[in-house]
Design a protein around this motif. Structure first.
Motif, short mmCIF file in Angstrom:
data_model
loop_
_atom_site.label_atom_id
_atom_site.label_comp_id
_atom_site.label_asym_id
_atom_site.label_seq_id
_atom_site.Cartn_x
_atom_site.Cartn_y
_atom_site.Cartn_z
N ILE A 76 -30.05 -5.06 79.52
CA ILE A 76 -29.74 -5.79 78.28
C ILE A 76 -31.00 -5.88 77.42
CG2 ILE A 76 -28.86 -7.97 77.31
CD1 ILE A 76 -27.55 -8.47 80.09
N LEU A 77 -32.14 -6.10 78.06
CA LEU A 77 -33.41 -6.12 77.31
C LEU A 77 -33.64 -4.77 76.64
CD1 LEU A 77 -36.79 -7.61 78.27
CD2 LEU A 77 -36.69 -5.22 77.75
N VAL A 78 -33.41 -3.69 77.38
CA VAL A 78 -33.64 -2.35 76.82
C VAL A 78 -32.66 -2.10 75.66
CG1 VAL A 78 -33.52 0.13 77.31
CG2 VAL A 78 -34.60 -1.42 78.95
N GLU A 79 -31.39 -2.48 75.84
CA GLU A 79 -30.41 -2.29 74.75
C GLU A 79 -30.84 -3.07 73.51
OE1 GLU A 79 -26.48 -1.82 77.63
OE2 GLU A 79 -26.85 -3.71 76.58
N THR A 80 -31.31 -4.29 73.71
CA THR A 80 -31.75 -5.12 72.58
C THR A 80 -32.92 -4.45 71.87
OG1 THR A 80 -31.12 -7.07 73.87
CG2 THR A 80 -32.48 -7.45 71.92
N ALA A 81 -33.87 -3.96 72.64
CA ALA A 81 -35.04 -3.30 72.05
C ALA A 81 -34.61 -2.05 71.28
CB ALA A 81 -36.05 -2.95 73.15
N ILE A 82 -33.73 -1.26 71.86
CA ILE A 82 -33.26 -0.04 71.18
C ILE A 82 -32.59 -0.39 69.86
CG2 ILE A 82 -31.54 1.82 71.31
CD1 ILE A 82 -32.13 1.90 74.36
N ASP A 83 -31.79 -1.45 69.86
CA ASP A 83 -31.07 -1.86 68.64
C ASP A 83 -32.01 -2.39 67.56
OD1 ASP A 83 -28.77 -1.29 69.98
OD2 ASP A 83 -28.17 -3.38 70.29
N ARG A 84 -33.04 -3.14 67.96
CA ARG A 84 -33.78 -3.93 66.97
C ARG A 84 -35.08 -3.30 66.50
NH1 ARG A 84 -31.81 -9.53 66.31
NH2 ARG A 84 -33.46 -9.45 64.77
N ILE A 85 -35.70 -2.50 67.35
CA ILE A 85 -37.05 -2.02 66.98
C ILE A 85 -36.93 -0.91 65.93
CG2 ILE A 85 -39.16 -0.94 67.83
CD1 ILE A 85 -38.72 -2.37 70.49
N GLU A 86 -37.74 -1.03 64.86
CA GLU A 86 -37.65 -0.06 63.76
C GLU A 86 -38.30 1.26 64.16
OE1 GLU A 86 -39.37 -2.84 63.81
OE2 GLU A 86 -41.46 -2.35 63.37
N ARG A 87 -37.99 2.31 63.40
CA ARG A 87 -38.50 3.66 63.70
C ARG A 87 -40.02 3.67 63.75
NH1 ARG A 87 -36.03 8.19 64.17
NH2 ARG A 87 -37.97 9.32 63.77
N ASP A 88 -40.55 4.48 64.64
CA ASP A 88 -41.99 4.79 64.73
C ASP A 88 -42.86 3.58 65.09
OD1 ASP A 88 -41.40 7.42 64.00
OD2 ASP A 88 -41.52 6.92 61.86
N ALA A 89 -42.24 2.50 65.57
CA ALA A 89 -43.02 1.31 65.88
C ALA A 89 -43.92 1.53 67.10
CB ALA A 89 -42.07 0.13 66.14
N ARG A 90 -44.99 0.71 67.15
CA ARG A 90 -45.88 0.71 68.32
C ARG A 90 -45.42 -0.42 69.23
NH1 ARG A 90 -50.92 -0.55 64.90
NH2 ARG A 90 -49.27 -1.85 64.11
N VAL A 91 -45.07 -0.05 70.45
CA VAL A 91 -44.44 -0.99 71.37
C VAL A 91 -45.27 -1.08 72.64
CG1 VAL A 91 -42.33 -1.50 72.68
CG2 VAL A 91 -42.17 -0.25 70.52
N VAL A 92 -45.42 -2.29 73.16
CA VAL A 92 -46.07 -2.43 74.47
C VAL A 92 -45.13 -3.18 75.42
CG1 VAL A 92 -47.37 -4.54 73.82
CG2 VAL A 92 -48.16 -3.14 75.72
N ASP A 93 -45.01 -2.61 76.62
CA ASP A 93 -44.21 -3.23 77.69
C ASP A 93 -45.19 -3.97 78.60
OD1 ASP A 93 -42.49 -3.83 79.81
OD2 ASP A 93 -42.47 -1.77 80.58
N SER A 144 -55.02 -8.52 77.42
CA SER A 144 -56.46 -8.77 77.25
C SER A 144 -57.27 -7.49 77.16
CB SER A 144 -56.98 -9.68 78.37
OG SER A 144 -56.68 -9.08 79.60
N ALA A 145 -56.72 -6.34 77.63
CA ALA A 145 -57.48 -5.08 77.58
C ALA A 145 -57.40 -4.41 76.21
CB ALA A 145 -56.96 -4.13 78.66
N PHE A 146 -56.65 -5.00 75.27
CA PHE A 146 -56.41 -4.32 73.99
C PHE A 146 -57.11 -5.02 72.84
CE2 PHE A 146 -52.95 -3.29 76.77
CZ PHE A 146 -52.76 -1.95 76.56
#
Ligand code: SAM
Length: 248
Positions: A76-93, A144-146
């Protein structure tokens, strides 16, 4: 133990699917290999660790006792992310474990630039096996590493309160990594630290049973507003989407 587990293990030892075994009465097996797997299962080890794999979002992921076994709720988390995150975004898991979220996001949304972190170097070795170079993996305590920013943070953090952890079934409590399950007394400790470090990023989080209000309170205290809450098939709130007040 589910009696069908032995069928599954038998099928793995023979290397053929169960219907094939049933259709062909005589197959050669290595009895010692099967006995060892069945012994481990009787000792309470999760089937997925014995098999060395589990299915997530329709794909097989390698797992062993260095990582949490991916759960269907996390889809469900993955489906939500796929639906909501805009194109070409920088994502961190954050807290990638087996890498199931990050790898699935890259496969389903190749436009995204996905980085994955975990505090456990052992877990990152498993994620690396599953990612095969498709995801940038970084050992980090939260972020913290970023120094750079991300557009989105996705995370299934450890969220089970310490007291509740003691009441988990032995199969979970005694076999899956404790650090993947419980962050401490309240259960929201890692959520707090993610929001502390989120900067301007929007956040998609998996939450525990009965935890929605506690996470809403933590979000409000960190000046985040709730954009969406998604429920699982049982109607239990499982995923929350947050953005910083005025930063959408
Ligand atoms: C609930 S598991 C999630 C694993 C995987 N993402 C999934 O959904 O199956 C939480 C993960 O967070 C990691 N973790 C715990 N504390 C952390 C921290 N302070 N910083 C980064 N990762 C952490 C654990 O090692 C574990 O792999």
């Amino acid at each position: 133990m589910n009696p069908r587990d032995v069928d599954v293990l038998l099928s793995d030892v023979v290397g053929k699917p169960l219907p094939h075994l049933l259709a062909h009465g005589e197959v050669k097996i290595d009895p010692a290999a099967l006995q060892e797997k069945v012994r481990r299962r009787f000792a309470g080890e999760p089937l997925q660790y014995i098999r060395g794999k589990t299915e997530f979002f329709g794909r097989d992921f390698y797992v062993d006792d260095r990582v949490l076994i991916p759960r269907p709720d996390t889809e469900i988390l993955v489906e939500t992310a796929i639906d909501r995150i805009e194109r070409d975004a920088r994502v961190v898991d954050v807290g990638t474990g087996s890498g199931c979220i990050a790898v699935t996001l890259v496969l389903e949304r190749p436009d995204l630039r996905v980085t994955a972190t975990d505090a456990s170097v052992a877990a990152l070795a498993v994620a690396s096996h599953n990612a095969r170079g498709s995801v940038t993996l970084v050992a980090s305590d939260i972020l913290s590493a970023f120094v750079r920013d991300f557009d989105w943070i996705v995370s299934n953090p450890p969220y089970i309160a310490a007291e509740e952890f003691e009441r988990l079934t032995p199969e979970v409590r005694d076999h899956e990594p404790r650090g993947a399950l419980t962050p401490g007394h309240a259960g929201t400790e890692i959520v707090e630290r993610i929001l502390d470090q989120a900067g301007r990023a929007r956040v998609v989080l998996e939450i525990g049973f009965g935890q929605e209000q506690a996470v809403r309170d933590v979000a409000a205290a960190h000046h985040f507003e709730v954009d969406e809450v998604r429920q699982d098939l049982a109607g239990i709130p499982r995923v929350i989407v947050l953005s910083r007040h005025g930063w959408k």
